[in-house]
Design a protein around this motif. Structure first.
Motif, PDB file in Angstrom:
ATOM      1  N   UNK A  83      -2.915  78.069  28.939  1.00 29.90           N
ATOM      2  CA  UNK A  83      -4.465  78.248  28.682  1.00 29.90           C
ATOM      3  C   UNK A  83      -4.773  77.338  29.662  1.00 29.90           C
ATOM      4  N   UNK A  84      -5.722  77.516  30.632  1.00 31.91           N
ATOM      5  CA  UNK A  84      -6.177  76.450  31.299  1.00 31.91           C
ATOM      6  C   UNK A  84      -7.307  75.796  30.452  1.00 31.91           C
ATOM      7  N   UNK A  85      -7.296  74.201  30.684  1.00 34.93           N
ATOM      8  CA  UNK A  85      -8.049  73.220  30.179  1.00 34.93           C
ATOM      9  C   UNK A  85      -9.397  73.606  30.135  1.00 34.93           C
ATOM     10  N   UNK A  86      -9.795  73.992  31.321  1.00 40.42           N
ATOM     11  CA  UNK A  86     -11.203  74.515  31.424  1.00 40.42           C
ATOM     12  C   UNK A  86     -11.895  75.362  30.497  1.00 40.42           C
ATOM     13  N   UNK A  87     -11.202  76.423  30.146  1.00 39.02           N
ATOM     14  CA  UNK A  87     -11.331  77.318  29.063  1.00 39.02           C
ATOM     15  C   UNK A  87     -11.763  76.577  27.741  1.00 39.02           C
ATOM     16  N   UNK A  88     -10.848  75.434  27.377  1.00 42.47           N
ATOM     17  CA  UNK A  88     -11.143  75.199  26.044  1.00 42.47           C
ATOM     18  C   UNK A  88     -12.315  74.431  25.620  1.00 42.47           C
ATOM     19  N   UNK A  89     -12.825  75.126  24.499  1.00 45.16           N
ATOM     20  CA  UNK A  89     -14.104  74.742  23.857  1.00 45.16           C
ATOM     21  C   UNK A  89     -14.164  75.230  22.501  1.00 45.16           C
ATOM     22  N   UNK A  90     -14.967  74.956  21.625  1.00 50.36           N
ATOM     23  CA  UNK A  90     -14.870  75.281  20.283  1.00 50.36           C
ATOM     24  C   UNK A  90     -15.035  76.905  20.134  1.00 50.36           C
ATOM     25  N   UNK A  91     -15.751  77.435  21.037  1.00 55.46           N
ATOM     26  CA  UNK A  91     -16.168  78.728  21.024  1.00 55.46           C
ATOM     27  C   UNK A  91     -14.627  79.600  21.642  1.00 55.46           C
ATOM     28  N   UNK A  92     -14.030  79.046  22.435  1.00 53.26           N
ATOM     29  CA  UNK A  92     -12.835  79.805  22.844  1.00 53.26           C
ATOM     30  C   UNK A  92     -11.896  79.647  21.785  1.00 53.26           C
ATOM     31  N   UNK A  93     -11.851  78.430  20.897  1.00 53.35           N
ATOM     32  CA  UNK A  93     -10.817  78.487  19.791  1.00 53.35           C
ATOM     33  C   UNK A  93     -11.276  79.465  18.761  1.00 53.35           C
ATOM     34  N   UNK A  94     -12.459  79.560  18.619  1.00 49.63           N
ATOM     35  CA  UNK A  94     -13.054  80.626  17.364  1.00 49.63           C
ATOM     36  C   UNK A  94     -12.798  81.921  17.767  1.00 49.63           C
ATOM     37  N   UNK A  95     -12.979  82.433  19.104  1.00 41.37           N
ATOM     38  CA  UNK A  95     -12.980  83.894  19.498  1.00 41.37           C
ATOM     39  C   UNK A  95     -11.988  84.346  20.334  1.00 41.37           C
ATOM     40  N   UNK A  96     -11.069  83.502  21.033  1.00 42.04           N
ATOM     41  CA  UNK A  96     -10.175  83.973  21.903  1.00 42.04           C
ATOM     42  C   UNK A  96      -9.135  84.724  21.221  1.00 42.04           C
ATOM     43  N   UNK A  97      -8.674  85.952  21.167  1.00 45.37           N
ATOM     44  CA  UNK A  97      -7.760  86.814  20.307  1.00 45.37           C
ATOM     45  C   UNK A  97      -6.032  86.399  20.309  1.00 45.37           C
ATOM     46  N   UNK A  98      -5.904  85.462  21.540  1.00 41.16           N
ATOM     47  CA  UNK A  98      -4.530  85.101  21.774  1.00 41.16           C
ATOM     48  C   UNK A  98      -4.257  83.772  21.266  1.00 41.16           C
ATOM     49  N   UNK A  99      -5.250  83.227  20.582  1.00 40.71           N
ATOM     50  CA  UNK A  99      -5.249  81.769  19.789  1.00 40.71           C
ATOM     51  C   UNK A  99      -5.195  81.927  18.355  1.00 40.71           C
ATOM     52  N   UNK A 100      -4.185  81.644  17.694  1.00 43.52           N
ATOM     53  CA  UNK A 100      -4.240  81.401  16.250  1.00 43.52           C
ATOM     54  C   UNK A 100      -4.442  80.238  15.696  1.00 43.52           C
ATOM     55  N   UNK A 101      -5.472  80.078  14.785  1.00 44.78           N
ATOM     56  CA  UNK A 101      -5.815  78.771  14.254  1.00 44.78           C
ATOM     57  C   UNK A 101      -4.935  78.450  13.177  1.00 44.78           C
ATOM     58  N   UNK A 102      -4.554  77.178  12.844  1.00 40.55           N
ATOM     59  CA  UNK A 102      -3.845  76.790  11.653  1.00 40.55           C
ATOM     60  C   UNK A 102      -4.591  76.037  10.704  1.00 40.55           C
ATOM     61  N   UNK A 103      -4.482  76.192   9.468  1.00 39.11           N
ATOM     62  CA  UNK A 103      -5.266  75.322   8.507  1.00 39.11           C
ATOM     63  C   UNK A 103      -4.775  73.973   8.649  1.00 39.11           C
ATOM     64  N   UNK A 104      -5.731  73.068   9.121  1.00 34.21           N
ATOM     65  CA  UNK A 104      -5.342  71.574   9.301  1.00 34.21           C
ATOM     66  C   UNK A 104      -4.683  71.069   7.733  1.00 34.21           C
TER      67      UNK A 104
END
Length: 190
Positions: A165-186
């Motif tokens: 995942x290209x670092x320049x793509x990383x931001x809060x919107x990408x974390x929330x919206x990108x279908x290939x990313x799975x968020x984890x309950x901290x």
């Protein structure tokens, strides 16, 4: 999709140690509605709906010995939850966000990412740096000169991200919206 490995960091142990004596006697975090993972509403301002469910956890108040409730502030030091590399430092609306990749993978080849929002990175920290688990990466931003009803706090997110995942793509919107990313309950990690 392959199951993700169980994650357990020593984040809270590191945080209490680096923030002595302020966090001595730490018992638990105190959460307002809107601070938890996937919360639909805000905990500040008009307390209305968020644009997307909360992609992380906001750490602000904690209970210490004797039932005393304290808050974090701009002197609160933030440790890395796991060893890893800083892949991006980006401005957010209350300071800077630090994104770290970790050499922890799912069987399906996705990589662990941690993100710390609303920080002031240590002057010596920059993109590309390797950081050991527990090493200080930043302090909480104090929001000087900014008009906000939001109190200083740490936003913390963990996610399984596609490799690469290209670092320049990383931001809060990408974390929330990108279908290939799975968020984890901290809360399951810290």
């Amino acid at each position: 999709m392959s199951p993700a490995p169980e994650l357990q960091s020593k984040f809270m142990e590191f945080m209490v140690e680096h923030n002595r004596p302020r966090m001595d006697g730490f018992k638990r975090w105190v959460f307002h509605p809107g601070m938890l993972f996937k919360a639909p509403g805000k905990w500040w301002g008009d307390q209305g709906a968020r644009y997307t469910p909360h992609e992380g956890l906001d750490l602000y108040r904690f209970e210490a010995g004797g039932g005393l409730v304290k808050t974090v502030d701009r002197h609160t030091q933030i440790p890395a939850a796991f060893a890893g590399r800083i892949v991006k430092i980006d401005r957010d609306f209350l300071g800077r966000s630090i994104y770290m990749s970790h050499a922890i993978y799912t069987d399906g080849g996705r990589q662990l990412l941690s993100a710390f929002g609303h920080t002031v990175p240590r002057e010596s920290r920059q993109t590309g740096d390797y950081v050991a688990a527990g090493e200080i990466i930043a302090a909480i931003s104090g929001f000087p000169g900014q008009k906000t009803s939001l109190a200083p706090h740490l936003h913390l997110s963990f996610a399984w991200v596609p490799v690469p995942l290209a670092p320049d793509q990383l931001d809060w919107k990408t974390l929330a919206d990108e279908p290939g990313i799975t968020l984890i309950d901290p809360l399951t990690v810290i």
